[in-house]
Design a protein around this motif. Structure first.
Motif, short mmCIF file in Angstrom:
data_model
loop_
_atom_site.label_atom_id
_atom_site.label_comp_id
_atom_site.label_asym_id
_atom_site.label_seq_id
_atom_site.Cartn_x
_atom_site.Cartn_y
_atom_site.Cartn_z
N PHE A 101 -13.14 -11.11 -47.14
CA PHE A 101 -12.99 -12.12 -46.09
C PHE A 101 -13.41 -13.45 -46.69
O PHE A 101 -14.59 -13.69 -46.94
CB PHE A 101 -13.86 -11.77 -44.87
CG PHE A 101 -13.86 -12.81 -43.79
CD1 PHE A 101 -12.68 -13.40 -43.35
CD2 PHE A 101 -15.05 -13.19 -43.18
CE1 PHE A 101 -12.69 -14.35 -42.33
CE2 PHE A 101 -15.08 -14.14 -42.16
CZ PHE A 101 -13.88 -14.72 -41.74
N MET A 102 -12.43 -14.30 -47.01
CA MET A 102 -12.70 -15.63 -47.54
C MET A 102 -12.41 -16.64 -46.44
O MET A 102 -11.33 -16.61 -45.83
CB MET A 102 -11.82 -15.93 -48.76
CG MET A 102 -12.17 -15.14 -49.98
SD MET A 102 -11.23 -15.71 -51.43
CE MET A 102 -9.55 -15.38 -50.91
N SER A 103 -13.36 -17.53 -46.20
CA SER A 103 -13.20 -18.45 -45.09
C SER A 103 -13.90 -19.78 -45.34
O SER A 103 -14.86 -19.86 -46.11
CB SER A 103 -13.78 -17.82 -43.82
OG SER A 103 -13.71 -18.70 -42.72
N LYS A 104 -13.38 -20.80 -44.68
CA LYS A 104 -14.14 -22.04 -44.54
C LYS A 104 -15.08 -21.80 -43.37
O LYS A 104 -14.92 -20.84 -42.62
CB LYS A 104 -13.20 -23.20 -44.22
CG LYS A 104 -12.18 -23.51 -45.31
CD LYS A 104 -11.28 -24.67 -44.91
CE LYS A 104 -10.25 -24.96 -45.98
NZ LYS A 104 -9.34 -26.07 -45.61
N ASP A 126 -13.58 -5.39 -28.58
CA ASP A 126 -14.37 -6.50 -29.13
C ASP A 126 -13.46 -7.52 -29.82
O ASP A 126 -13.52 -7.72 -31.04
CB ASP A 126 -15.42 -5.97 -30.11
CG ASP A 126 -16.39 -5.02 -29.44
OD1 ASP A 126 -16.96 -5.41 -28.41
OD2 ASP A 126 -16.58 -3.90 -29.95
N VAL A 127 -12.61 -8.19 -29.02
CA VAL A 127 -11.56 -9.06 -29.56
C VAL A 127 -12.14 -10.21 -30.39
O VAL A 127 -11.61 -10.55 -31.45
CB VAL A 127 -10.69 -9.62 -28.41
CG1 VAL A 127 -9.66 -10.62 -28.95
CG2 VAL A 127 -9.98 -8.48 -27.71
N GLU A 128 -13.26 -10.81 -29.93
CA GLU A 128 -13.81 -11.97 -30.64
C GLU A 128 -14.29 -11.62 -32.03
O GLU A 128 -14.35 -12.47 -32.92
CB GLU A 128 -14.97 -12.59 -29.84
CG GLU A 128 -14.57 -13.22 -28.52
CD GLU A 128 -14.56 -12.19 -27.39
OE1 GLU A 128 -14.75 -10.99 -27.66
OE2 GLU A 128 -14.34 -12.61 -26.24
N TYR A 129 -14.66 -10.37 -32.25
CA TYR A 129 -15.18 -9.95 -33.55
C TYR A 129 -14.17 -9.18 -34.38
O TYR A 129 -14.16 -9.31 -35.61
CB TYR A 129 -16.42 -9.07 -33.36
CG TYR A 129 -17.65 -9.82 -32.92
CD1 TYR A 129 -18.43 -10.53 -33.83
CD2 TYR A 129 -18.02 -9.84 -31.58
CE1 TYR A 129 -19.55 -11.22 -33.41
CE2 TYR A 129 -19.15 -10.53 -31.16
CZ TYR A 129 -19.91 -11.22 -32.08
OH TYR A 129 -21.01 -11.90 -31.67
N ASN A 152 -17.15 -14.97 -36.04
CA ASN A 152 -17.59 -14.75 -37.42
C ASN A 152 -17.73 -16.05 -38.19
O ASN A 152 -18.55 -16.16 -39.09
CB ASN A 152 -16.61 -13.82 -38.14
CG ASN A 152 -16.58 -12.43 -37.53
OD1 ASN A 152 -17.62 -11.82 -37.35
ND2 ASN A 152 -15.39 -11.96 -37.19
N ASN A 153 -16.87 -17.06 -37.87
CA ASN A 153 -16.95 -18.32 -38.62
C ASN A 153 -16.98 -19.56 -37.73
O ASN A 153 -17.02 -20.68 -38.23
CB ASN A 153 -15.80 -18.43 -39.64
CG ASN A 153 -14.43 -18.40 -38.98
OD1 ASN A 153 -14.31 -18.49 -37.76
ND2 ASN A 153 -13.40 -18.28 -39.78
N GLY A 154 -16.95 -19.38 -36.43
CA GLY A 154 -17.14 -20.50 -35.51
C GLY A 154 -15.90 -21.32 -35.19
O GLY A 154 -16.00 -22.33 -34.49
N MET A 176 -4.20 -14.09 -42.00
CA MET A 176 -4.58 -15.47 -42.27
C MET A 176 -4.91 -16.14 -40.94
O MET A 176 -4.20 -15.95 -39.95
CB MET A 176 -3.44 -16.22 -42.97
CG MET A 176 -3.79 -17.63 -43.42
SD MET A 176 -2.39 -18.48 -44.23
CE MET A 176 -2.28 -17.54 -45.77
N ASP A 177 -6.00 -16.90 -40.92
CA ASP A 177 -6.40 -17.65 -39.73
C ASP A 177 -6.03 -19.12 -39.90
O ASP A 177 -6.22 -19.69 -40.98
CB ASP A 177 -7.92 -17.56 -39.51
CG ASP A 177 -8.39 -16.14 -39.24
OD1 ASP A 177 -7.56 -15.33 -38.77
OD2 ASP A 177 -9.58 -15.86 -39.48
#
Length: 201
Positions: A101-104, A126-129, A152-154, A176-177
């Protein structure tokens, strides 16, 4: 005066609708680019996997994951609005935390490895997570998720996630988000005259 005003209003409405259609095409093209990127990575991942059983071998799995991670890093850095990319395996063939999991984050604009969600702690509700895992799995096909707050990343985001299969057996997901503010900015930039604006529906 009434007819002149009516004519001007109709002209303004036509102009705004044309502008919206043009900009909607631009946004569609950006979303298509995200789909192509993720679909391409998922296809590469499936084609280059030795076998599902090989994922149970930690040494093989780590080497394979590093290859996909390098590819994903290069593609994601060149995708507008991308804030995260991730690969997660079916725990039946790996572990509950295998993948990457790579994220800004909301504090930094640099991609970095973040802690991997332990799938054993969350279910489909648990959709948000973990909605990014369970919703595409339930759909059985590439899925655009509705905008949601990722705890997880706000970020408030939309996600495009592809479930991957090997000989019809679920291998895992690759996704991808996209920062939803990027979409909102494109909409906010659509203006005409003093009071004409567009909205997303």
């Amino acid at each position: 005066a009434y007819y002149a005003t009516k004519s001007v209003d109709e002209h303004s409405e036509r102009m705004l609708n044309l502008l919206c259609e043009e900009r909607a095409g631009d946004i569609d093209a950006k979303m298509d680019n995200v789909e192509q990127s993720v679909n391409g990575m998922a296809e590469y991942s499936v084609k280059n996997l030795k076998s599902l059983e090989s994922l149970k071998d930690e040494g093989y799995r780590d080497g394979y994951t590093d290859v996909i991670k390098r590819l994903a890093s290069d593609i994601t850095k060149n995708t507008e609005g991308a804030i995260a990319v991730y690969l997660r395996y079916n725990p039946e063939y790996s572990t509950n935390t295998a993948g990457f999991f790579m994220s800004k984050t909301s504090e930094t604009d640099v991609f970095s490895d973040l802690p991997i969600t332990d799938l054993s702690k969350y279910g489909p509700e648990d959709v948000e997570y973990a909605g990014w895992y369970y919703i595409p799995l339930a759909n059985g096909k590439p899925t655009w998720m509705l905008p949601y707050q990722n705890l997880n990343n706000g970020f408030y985001m939309i996600s495009y996630v592809v479930p991957m299969y090997v000989d019809g057996i679920f291998m895992g997901i690759l996704g991808m988000d996209i920062d939803f503010r990027v979409v909102e900015k494109h909409i906010a930039d659509i203006k005409i005259y003093e009071n004409g604006y567009a909205f997303l529906t």
